[in-house]
Design an enzyme around this catalytic site. Structure first.
Site, PDB file in Angstrom:
ATOM      1  CE  LYS A  22      43.237  39.176  45.339  1.00  0.00           C
ATOM      2  NZ  LYS A  22      41.457  38.751  44.875  1.00  0.00           N
ATOM      3  CG  ASN A  23      40.442  35.552  44.847  1.00  0.00           C
ATOM      4  OD1 ASN A  23      40.426  36.667  45.150  1.00  0.00           O
ATOM      5  ND2 ASN A  23      39.873  35.986  43.432  1.00  0.00           N
ATOM      6  CB  CYS A 118      39.738  45.418  42.022  1.00  0.00           C
ATOM      7  SG  CYS A 118      41.130  44.837  42.313  1.00  0.00           S
ATOM      8  NE  ARG A 123      33.903  43.972  43.988  1.00  0.00           N
ATOM      9  CZ  ARG A 123      35.345  43.497  43.998  1.00  0.00           C
ATOM     10  NH1 ARG A 123      36.275  44.069  44.500  1.00  0.00           N
ATOM     11  NH2 ARG A 123      35.349  41.905  44.320  1.00  0.00           N
ATOM     12  CG  ASP A 306      39.210  37.285  38.939  1.00  0.00           C
ATOM     13  OD1 ASP A 306      38.546  37.691  38.719  1.00  0.00           O
ATOM     14  OD2 ASP A 306      38.985  36.339  39.608  1.00  0.00           O
ATOM     15  NE  ARG A 398      43.858  44.521  46.839  1.00  0.00           N
ATOM     16  CZ  ARG A 398      42.814  44.559  45.700  1.00  0.00           C
ATOM     17  NH1 ARG A 398      42.969  45.485  44.956  1.00  0.00           N
ATOM     18  NH2 ARG A 398      42.202  43.537  46.010  1.00  0.00           N
TER      19      ARG A 398
END
Ligand code: EPU
Length: 419
Positions: A22-23, A118, A123, A306, A398
């Site tokens: 994903k990232n 999230c 952030r 994560d 997500r």
């Protein structure tokens, strides 16, 4: 609203295929915008909501996006005609900040709404902005959007104040067409940083050193379309490794790069599990008793933040005391309250979760408070006695593709219900 319903207690057995990271994908798709000629055909893209969001944003900017199959997209950015990324989709997700770097380098200007993501702590994007300014851009934040302009982009030496995945990738993207050689120091070394660098190089960029502390980007004239395959997802793999231990199962996690999983494997082995590495797989089994461990999250190659939330679910039933210290995000223990509803005994003090292992968890109605907290709830549900219902699973969707199908194939009793 959809929810996941799990009848716990099934032992996971078999093999699961891990999809693209994903990232990495969420940076590669925005970066495809830099290709002023040709098409990017990108495969091994995870079929997740964050990627669907990015597809819509690419379309809104004027890209032609074709879905070749569930995991392959063709992106033609030749005729991008809108430099204003200010939609609900941009606000919803974190990775939309990569449009700032990509539009800046190709068009020298952009307006991009501040990103969401999230709720795991403050952030900021100050390090991204510091990098763009060093390359010659002017940045203002107005009405919740980043407005960025540059007459020209020139190489710079940039030392990041914090190790940031997003800032490293974003400034690396922005430097691809800047004149001269940009040197980035104190950068993130995550596998997805290296993957994005490889993607940029396949498009014609000249990026060296990704995966070490210093990245050098020599600006080139233009980038063009290419074929590229995204690396496997370290975090999805880690989640399944933990689930295998949590159910005392025997699971082979396939299509992974075992090297990327070393910090997770080491912790599971320290707990008493067995991890056997293959060329592109890891097999996770448990025989004897498990024992509590201490986990401290850190940038790669440390234990990934994560994965700490799924790890907390597992440690909640492991005899003895375990500590999880979160060093990246200031508020990433919201899952503790949800686990406690299921009988766990977790106290949070500052950024540390103190876990006293309990005998077993009991099913309950719980909330996925964020993406990885949702994964923690799934693991807790798989271990618990009785029925667990998880709500707000849009967070899970997500980032985890078809999570219930993958667990069901391993023998879990898990289904999605609409209420
Ligand atoms: N930070 C700053 N200033 C910045 C950028 C970051 O102070 O300009 C701080 C952050 O507040 C944080 C630390 O630096 O304390 C690290 O943040 P980083 O920039 O590395 O995080 P990110 O790029 O926003 C990505 C992943 C996260 C993952 C972190 C750390 C994406 C889209 N998100 O976030 O993934 O936790 O790196 O590895 O790539 C997830 O997948 O569940 C997730 C949250």
């Amino acid at each position: 609203m959809e929810r996941l319903v799990i009848n716990g207690g099934k032992v996971l057995k078999g093999s699961v295929n891990i999809t693209g990271a994903k990232n990495a994908a969420v940076a590669i798709l925005p970066a495809a915008i830099i290709a002023s000629e040709g098409k990017c055909i990108i495969d091994n893209i995870p079929d997740i909501e964050d990627v669907h969001c990015l597809e819509r944003i690419l379309l809104s900017l004027g890209c032609i996006v074709k879905k070749i199959d569930n995991n392959t997209l063709e992106i033609d950015a030749t005729n991008v005609n809108n430099l204003d990324a200010c939609t609900e989709d941009v606000r919803r997700m974190r990775a939309s900040y990569y449009f700032i770097g990509a539009l800046l380098t190709r068009f020298k200007k952009a307006r991009v709404e501040l990103p969401g993501g999230c709720p795991i702590g403050v952030r900021p994007i100050d390090q991204h902005i510091k990098g763009f300014e060093a390359l010659g851009a002017e940045v203002v934040i107005e009405h919740g959007a980043v407005i960025i302009n540059a007459k020209e982009l020139k190489a710079a030496n940039i030392f990041f104040d914090v190790v940031s995945v997003g800032a490293t990738i974003n400034v690396m993207i922005a430097a691809t067409l800047a004149e001269g050689t940009t040197v980035l120091e104190n950068v993130a070394k995550e596998p997805h940083v290296v993957d994005v660098a490889n993607f940029l190089n396949t498009m014609g960029a000249d990026v060296k050193g990704a995966g070490t502390d210093i990245i050098r980007v020599r600006g080139v004239e233009k980038l063009t379309g290419c074929n590229y395959s995204v690396i496997p997802d370290q975090i999805e793999a880690g989640t399944f490794m933990i689930a295998a231990v949590a159910t005392r199962g025997d699971v082979t996690i396939s299509n992974v790069i075992p090297k990327h999983l070393e910090s997770i494997s080491a912790k599971l082995i320290e707990m008493g599990a067995t991890v056997e590495e293959g060329d592109d797989s890891v097999r996770v089994t448990v025989e004897g008793e498990l024992k509590g461990v201490n986990v401290k999250t850190a940038p790669y190659p440390g234990f990934p933040t994560d994965v700490q939330q799924p790890m907390a679910a597992l440690l909640s039933i492991v005899p003895g005391k375990s500590l999880i210290s979160e060093s990246i995000w200031e508020n990433r223990h919201k899952h503790a309250d949800e686990l406690n509803k299921m009988g766990a005994n977790i106290k949070v003090e500052g950024r540390t979760a103190i876990i006293e292992g309990c005998e077993s968890l009991v099913g309950a109605l719980v909330t996925a408070t964020d993406l990885r907290a949702g994964a923690a709830m799934v693991i807790a549900g798989l271990m618990a006695k009785g029925k667990t219902e998880i709500v707000e699973i849009e967070h899970i969707d997500r980032g985890y593709p078809h999570i219930e199908d993958k667990f069901r194939e391993l023998g879990a009793d898990i289904r999605r219900e609409v209420r």
